[in-house]
Enzyme design. Structure first.
Site, PDB file in Angstrom:
ATOM      1  N   ARG A   7       0.830  -1.215   0.000  1.00 43.15           N
ATOM      2  CA  ARG A   7       0.000   0.000   0.000  1.00 43.15           C
ATOM      3  C   ARG A   7       0.867   1.269   0.000  1.00 43.15           C
ATOM      4  NH1 ARG A   7      -1.608   0.702   6.298  1.00 43.15           N
ATOM      5  NH2 ARG A   7      -0.273  -0.939   7.083  1.00 43.15           N
ATOM      6  N   SER A  34      -5.471   4.205   6.826  1.00 45.19           N
ATOM      7  CA  SER A  34      -5.143   2.786   6.612  1.00 45.19           C
ATOM      8  C   SER A  34      -4.582   2.536   5.223  1.00 45.19           C
ATOM      9  CB  SER A  34      -6.384   1.928   6.800  1.00 45.19           C
ATOM     10  OG  SER A  34      -6.889   2.081   8.101  1.00 45.19           O
ATOM     11  N   GLU A  55     -18.870   3.546  -0.500  1.00 45.63           N
ATOM     12  CA  GLU A  55     -17.976   3.063  -1.565  1.00 45.63           C
ATOM     13  C   GLU A  55     -18.629   3.044  -2.939  1.00 45.63           C
ATOM     14  OE1 GLU A  55     -18.595   1.469   1.298  1.00 45.63           O
ATOM     15  OE2 GLU A  55     -16.725   1.753   2.397  1.00 45.63           O
ATOM     16  N   PHE A  80     -14.286  -3.865  -0.292  1.00 48.31           N
ATOM     17  CA  PHE A  80     -15.330  -2.877  -0.623  1.00 48.31           C
ATOM     18  C   PHE A  80     -15.206  -2.428  -2.088  1.00 48.31           C
ATOM     19  CE2 PHE A  80     -14.240  -1.739   3.973  1.00 48.31           C
ATOM     20  CZ  PHE A  80     -15.063  -2.745   4.479  1.00 48.31           C
ATOM     21  N   HIS A 106      -5.541  -3.878   1.829  1.00 47.14           N
ATOM     22  CA  HIS A 106      -5.950  -4.855   2.833  1.00 47.14           C
ATOM     23  C   HIS A 106      -6.559  -6.100   2.199  1.00 47.14           C
ATOM     24  CE1 HIS A 106      -5.000  -1.468   5.251  1.00 47.14           C
ATOM     25  NE2 HIS A 106      -5.442  -1.990   6.387  1.00 47.14           N
ATOM     26  N   ASP A 114      -8.303  -8.374  11.858  1.00 47.40           N
ATOM     27  CA  ASP A 114      -9.650  -7.902  11.534  1.00 47.40           C
ATOM     28  C   ASP A 114     -10.588  -9.036  11.107  1.00 47.40           C
ATOM     29  OD1 ASP A 114      -9.298  -5.305  12.220  1.00 47.40           O
ATOM     30  OD2 ASP A 114      -9.058  -4.527  10.182  1.00 47.40           O
ATOM     31  N   ARG A 164      -1.953  -4.818   3.484  1.00 47.58           N
ATOM     32  CA  ARG A 164      -1.726  -4.031   4.695  1.00 47.58           C
ATOM     33  C   ARG A 164      -0.348  -4.306   5.296  1.00 47.58           C
ATOM     34  NH1 ARG A 164      -1.880  -5.232  10.153  1.00 47.58           N
ATOM     35  NH2 ARG A 164      -2.668  -3.581  11.511  1.00 47.58           N
TER      36      ARG A 164
END
Lengths: 317, 269
Positions: A7, A34, A55, A80, A106, A114, A164
């Site tokens: 990322r 994030s 989104e 998403f 992610h 998560d 991530r």
């Protein structure tokens, strides 16, 4: 080995491009810390749009910006971007062939604690069925940066799968990144391991272990899932006669599915697939989850032995 | 165009709509007819566009979010000179650029492909943000159906337009009170509509969507409004202009038979 999350390759490329091209705009949906697009927001606040937790709107707004000549990078978690906003991606962006770039961060089980809701394991499947879309799955930070820079140059929609977690940097500034062209990371003759994302590193480790057992494994970094490098895939099938696919993703419809579709059309050989098999993710530490879902180098070695046994049986050895 | 000319043009637009849907044997006459006056006023008296230079950079943008009403858009584009009116009868045929729902592939004047409800307003918001970034005077228009506003994405877009105070954006709701399965109020009540848009930060106007004076005045008011987007809630009659289609939900998405098409065309000639 130095580690860095993909990322950051994405967000650093955005910063670089933002400084020289006024048309680069970045959108996020309340995840800018994030996804790390906040770097862009701080530098170019007038060209950053936070759409909030919405989104579907994010995708459509990016479409509208592209129609005004902007190069929007719509950024959110990959589940998403590819899931919740899939139909917006399909009908607004891809059907209209809009110049929208999508950064999905992610991705995969390495998203970690998560848990399943946030661990996208289906995006390759969901994105590679969309006409006009280019799909990148970079293997490390450097490649993610190159993929992001390349995305801006492509006329049309591009999806970039990002992670991530910090992962080993295995390419260099000199490694050539050409959209749609896989990279042979290691030569080999007995079988080919075709991998994407973090699994390229696992594949390279596996090839070393296989070498010690006298098995010569070629390793291909297939950073572009669409358009698929069918020429290279066929070449590997012909030259090595067996393939192992490795992805931190669902095998059905994912890399495993894509490779299988390609070789049954050209040069069918035995294929073993390392990846998540018809399962959702779970909470845990990233490394722990790779082991739990059998996504380690040792799993690739086991798959290699299995595929070689099938190859030899077929040849009547 | 003055109001009398607009009335004449709207009759022709409605004539085109019936003609092309009858030729196709399928399509959506109800909502095309209810929004015919709104779009006639827009295309022939308000929109800054150059049909012979469809990609003129400073043109105003129109997004048909209720994509099933493609026939009214195609009629407006053809009557404006984007393509020959004779082409309209190729609607929904294999190989025609006049797809069942608008596609921007191969048809200049269609800014973005639509057809899946609820998606157009987000695109319009993006266009408005883009125009503002470049300090362009471009105005963005987006037509929605009243039933369409049951889609959640509409309200995500509504929120963002209010948040960004997009005064270059003008939404239009063709409030014909009917959706496929029946009365909007009965299927899934969206009232109070104006209050909802006001609550989301929009300058909200309610007009008679068949009164050209009110339509033009609302477009002008929207243009003069600063600091917030405008939503025009246009009260209309589904099937307007064809006696047997008016306010009848069954004409949402079916073509008239040959006899009924002739009857309708006679009413519109």
């Amino acid at each position: 080995m130095e580690k860095k999350a993909t990322r950051y390759g994405y967000s650093e490329a955005l910063l670089e491009m933002g400084a020289v091209d006024q048309n680069i705009v970045v959108l996020d949906a309340d995840l800018s810390r994030s996804t790390s697009t906040e770097l862009f927001m701080k530098k170019f606040p007038e060209r950053f749009f936070n759409l909030g937790v919405a989104e579907q709107n994010l995708m459509g707004v990016a479409g509208g910006l592209s129609l005004m000549g902007k190069i929007p990078f719509a950024t959110t978690y990959s589940i998403f971007a590819s899931g919740r906003a899939w139909e917006q991606l399909r009908t607004t962006v891809c059907y209209s062939n809009l110049n929208v770039k999508i950064g999905g961060s992610h991705a995969g089980v390495m998203t970690g604690p998560d848990g399943a809701s946030h661990q996208a394991l289906e995006e390759i499947t969901l994105t590679r069925v969309l006409p006009n879309l280019t799909v990148f799955v970079p293997c490390d930070y450097i490649e993610a940066k190159k993929a992001t820079l390349a995305a801006a140059k492509i006329k049309g929609p591009v999806y970039i799968r990002l992670g991530r977690e910090a992962i080993p940097i295995i390419t260099t500034a000199d490694t050539v990144f050409e959209p749609g062209r896989g990279i042979v990371m290691r030569p080999g003759t007995d079988l080919t391991i075709i991998a994407c994302g973090v699994m390229v590193n696992e594949a390279l480790q596996a090839a070393v272990a296989l070498q010690e057992r006298g098995i010569s494994a070629r390793v291909v970094n297939l950073h572009t899932l669409k358009p698929l490098d069918e020429t290279l895939i066929e070449k590997c099938a012909r030259e090595t006669g067996a393939i192992v696919t490795a992805e931190e993703h669902e095998i059905y419809g994912g890399l495993g599915g894509a490779i299988s579709e390609a070789i049954v059309k050209s040069w069918p050989v035995p294929v073993e697939m390392v990846g998540v098999k018809d399962q959702f993710g779970e909470s845990g530490q990233p490394e722990e989850l790779l082991r739990h879902f059998n996504l380690k180098d040792t799993d690739i070695v086991a798959a290699a032995e299995k595929v070689l046994a099938r190859k030899n049986k077929k040849q009547g050895i | 165009m003055d109001i009398e000319q607009l009335k004449t043009k709207a009759r022709k637009i409605r004539y085109d709509i019936i003609k092309m849907i009858a030729a196709a044997g399928s399509g959506h006459p109800g909502g095309s007819l209810s929004s015919a006056d709104l779009l006639t006023a827009l295309y022939f008296s308000k929109l800054k566009h150059r049909p012979r230079e469809p990609f003129w950079a400073d043109r105003d943008r129109f997004v048909l979010s209720k994509g099933h009403c493609a026939p009214v858009l195609y009629a407006c584009l053809a009557e404006s000179g984007y393509f020959p009116v004779e082409k309209l009868i190729t609607l929904r045929q294999l190989g025609s650029c006049l797809q069942g729902h608008p596609s921007c592939r191969g048809l200049d004047g269609v800014e973005v492909s639509t057809g899946s409800l609820g998606m157009g307003l987000s695109v319009a918001v993006g266009m408005a943000l883009g125009a503002r970034l470049d300090n362009k005077k471009t105005r963005i228009y987006c037509l929605m159906g009243d039933g369409e506003t049951q889609e959640g994405q509409i309200w995500e877009a509504a929120m963002s337009a209010g948040h960004y105070k997009l005064d270059n954006l003008c939404g239009i709701i063709d409030s014909n009170k009917l959706q496929i399965d029946g009365r909007v109020q009965q299927i899934m009540n969206i009232a109070p509509v104006a209050d909802k848009w006001r609550a989301f930060g929009w300058n909200t106007l309610e007009i008679d969507g068949h009164d050209f004076k009110q339509i033009l005045s609302s477009y002008d008011q929207a243009e003069k409004t600063t600091g917030q987007p405008t939503m025009i809630i246009a009260n209309t009659v589904k099937g307007k202009g064809v006696s047997f289609m008016e306010d009848r939900e069954e004409w949402h998405g079916k073509a008239p038979s040959k006899d009924l098409a002739e009857k309708a065309l006679k009413e519109l000639s």
